[in-house]
Enzyme design. Structure first.
Site, PDB file in Angstrom:
ATOM      1  N   HIS A 190       0.568 -11.033  11.018  1.00  0.00           N
ATOM      2  CA  HIS A 190       1.620 -10.845  10.006  1.00  0.00           C
ATOM      3  C   HIS A 190       2.836 -10.095  10.809  1.00  0.00           C
ATOM      4  CE1 HIS A 190       2.487 -10.159   5.389  1.00  0.00           C
ATOM      5  NE2 HIS A 190       3.427 -10.985   6.213  1.00  0.00           N
TER       6      HIS A 190
ATOM      7  N   ASP B 154       0.139  -8.651  -0.323  1.00  0.00           N
ATOM      8  CA  ASP B 154      -0.541  -8.217   0.537  1.00  0.00           C
ATOM      9  C   ASP B 154      -1.318  -6.950   0.097  1.00  0.00           C
ATOM     10  OD1 ASP B 154      -1.371  -7.323   3.277  1.00  0.00           O
ATOM     11  OD2 ASP B 154       0.583  -7.871   4.030  1.00  0.00           O
TER      12      ASP B 154
ATOM     13  N   HIS C 106      -1.645  -4.465   1.977  1.00  0.00           N
ATOM     14  CA  HIS C 106      -1.127  -3.472   2.953  1.00  0.00           C
ATOM     15  C   HIS C 106       0.495  -3.624   2.614  1.00  0.00           C
ATOM     16  CE1 HIS C 106      -4.627  -4.721   4.676  1.00  0.00           C
ATOM     17  NE2 HIS C 106      -4.948  -3.587   4.937  1.00  0.00           N
TER      18      HIS C 106
ATOM     19  N   ASP D 275       2.675  -2.962   5.302  1.00  0.00           N
ATOM     20  CA  ASP D 275       3.184  -3.171   6.336  1.00  0.00           C
ATOM     21  C   ASP D 275       4.526  -2.572   6.781  1.00  0.00           C
ATOM     22  OD1 ASP D 275       0.884  -4.758   7.032  1.00  0.00           O
ATOM     23  OD2 ASP D 275       1.944  -6.646   6.278  1.00  0.00           O
TER      24      ASP D 275
ATOM     25  N   HIS E  52       1.270  -5.843  13.684  1.00  0.00           N
ATOM     26  CA  HIS E  52       1.069  -6.555  12.183  1.00  0.00           C
ATOM     27  C   HIS E  52       1.359  -5.495  10.965  1.00  0.00           C
ATOM     28  CE1 HIS E  52      -3.198  -6.450  11.454  1.00  0.00           C
ATOM     29  NE2 HIS E  52      -2.807  -5.254  11.868  1.00  0.00           N
TER      30      HIS E  52
ATOM     31  N   ASP F 201      -0.249 -12.568   2.850  1.00  0.00           N
ATOM     32  CA  ASP F 201      -1.241 -12.475   3.620  1.00  0.00           C
ATOM     33  C   ASP F 201      -2.451 -12.648   2.885  1.00  0.00           C
ATOM     34  OD1 ASP F 201      -3.323 -10.958   5.006  1.00  0.00           O
ATOM     35  OD2 ASP F 201      -1.607  -9.537   5.793  1.00  0.00           O
TER      36      ASP F 201
ATOM     37  N   ASP G 287      -5.234 -11.344   2.996  1.00  0.00           N
ATOM     38  CA  ASP G 287      -5.995 -10.108   2.707  1.00  0.00           C
ATOM     39  C   ASP G 287      -5.698  -9.674   1.406  1.00  0.00           C
ATOM     40  OD1 ASP G 287      -4.062  -8.259   3.034  1.00  0.00           O
ATOM     41  OD2 ASP G 287      -4.856  -7.935   5.335  1.00  0.00           O
TER      42      ASP G 287
ATOM     43  N   GLU H  82      -2.604 -14.250   8.521  1.00  0.00           N
ATOM     44  CA  GLU H  82      -3.682 -13.691   8.746  1.00  0.00           C
ATOM     45  C   GLU H  82      -4.946 -14.412   8.398  1.00  0.00           C
ATOM     46  OE1 GLU H  82      -4.103 -10.911  10.428  1.00  0.00           O
ATOM     47  OE2 GLU H  82      -2.107  -9.975  10.260  1.00  0.00           O
TER      48      GLU H  82
END
Length: 301
Positions: free
Chosen positions: A100, A123, A125, A127, A140, A228, A230, A273
């Site tokens: 990412h 996402d 997260h 980030d 990332h 992303d 994830d 990712e």
């Protein structure tokens, strides 16, 4: 359905994090039929190949606590130039990652053409770490902060100096793993976040509707989707480097993409990712391409 001129570009980089293999993500998504699926929907798709990433035979020494700063900076500069050229040609940029950290380059290139860009950060997260708050030094985990002008000057000034996006134009969807420093920055910068709590409580339909209404009040002149894999629950996307249980479902994600396509607001996108080394029979890449299908107009009937 709108027929688009899509320019696809891959960024085979895994240097923004510590688990190798995500550099093969663009190839995995191409193998899963990304180009063919979008062409079958009536879009013109030009695959521009991959950004050339310099080989790193040994892990470079960290600078200011950031891993592979030199290599990540060089890659994102190349990507920013490519994305800017794609938009200048009136094509839709579709970026395949890679980790990412590539979003630093994508958003820098888009900033050449949008004065008030909206960003959907799909996402687990945020980030939004900086070198001071990051527990790992992995870049990332920093691209959103960097694009807001927070972080190492070499990353903040990729392609053009300074801030690339207004923090108040960012909507994070699916967050469920936030570091303490990120929580603080989210509140300070005014970033809108829909955690898994809101998705569970109100449903994905309401979350997307509120996102669209929010962008309307912000009067954005484009919307970038940074997805992303994830963000989804690892049950559906096992091939990611930082899986977090309790994520968005496969069907919720398709609904989100379908609603965004119905609204005709997305002007650029990236899917990141996908790590084939950690995957099961290319399952995560298949999910990524299926979500591309929904984002670009694929319907059940």
């Amino acid at each position: 359905m709108r027929n688009l001129d899509i320019s696809m570009i891959g960024v085979p980089i895994d240097l923004g994090q510590s688990r190798r293999g995500v550099d093969m993500g663009p190839s995995a998504m191409r193998y899963a039929g990304a180009v063919e699926r979008l062409r079958a929907l009536g879009h013109q798709v030009m695959d521009q190949g991959n950004i050339v990433i310099s080989a790193v035979h040994e892990k470079t020494s960290s600078e200011a606590g950031l891993k592979n700063l030199e290599e990540v900076t060089a890659a994102t500069v190349k990507l920013a130039e490519a994305v800017s050229n794609i938009v200048a040609d009136n094509h839709f940029p579709l970026v395949l990652g890679g980790d990412h950290s590539i979003a630093i380059g994508t958003l820098a290139g888009l900033a050449d053409h949008y004065k008030n860009l909206g960003v959907i950060w799909y996402d687990a997260h945020a980030d939004m770490n900086t070198r001071e708050t990051s527990p790992s030094g992995n870049i990332h985990g920093m691209p959103l902060a960097v694009s807001m002008g927070l972080g190492h000057e070499r990353l903040v000034n990729v392609h053009r100096d300074g801030v690339k996006i207004d923090p108040r134009n960012v909507v994070i969807i699916g967050a469920r793993a936030l570091d303490p420093g990120e929580r603080k920055l989210i509140k300070e910068q005014g970033v809108k976040v829909f955690t898994m709590h809101e998705i569970d409580r109100y449903g994905m339909s309401a979350v997307i509707q509120q996102t669209l209404e929010y962008f309307s009040t912000r009067q954005v002149d484009g919307v970038h989707l940074s997805l992303d894999l994830d963000g989804l629950d690892p049950l559906y996307t096992p091939g990611v480097g930082t899986p977090v249980p309790g994520g968005i479902t496969y069907r919720e994600s398709h609904l989100a993409m379908e609603l965004l396509e119905d609204a005709k607001v997305i002007t650029s996108a990236e899917f990141v990712e996908v790590n084939p080394v950690l995957d099961e029979y290319n399952k995560t890449a298949d999910v990524a391409v299926a979500l591309m299908g929904s984002l670009f107009g694929e319907k059940l009937l």
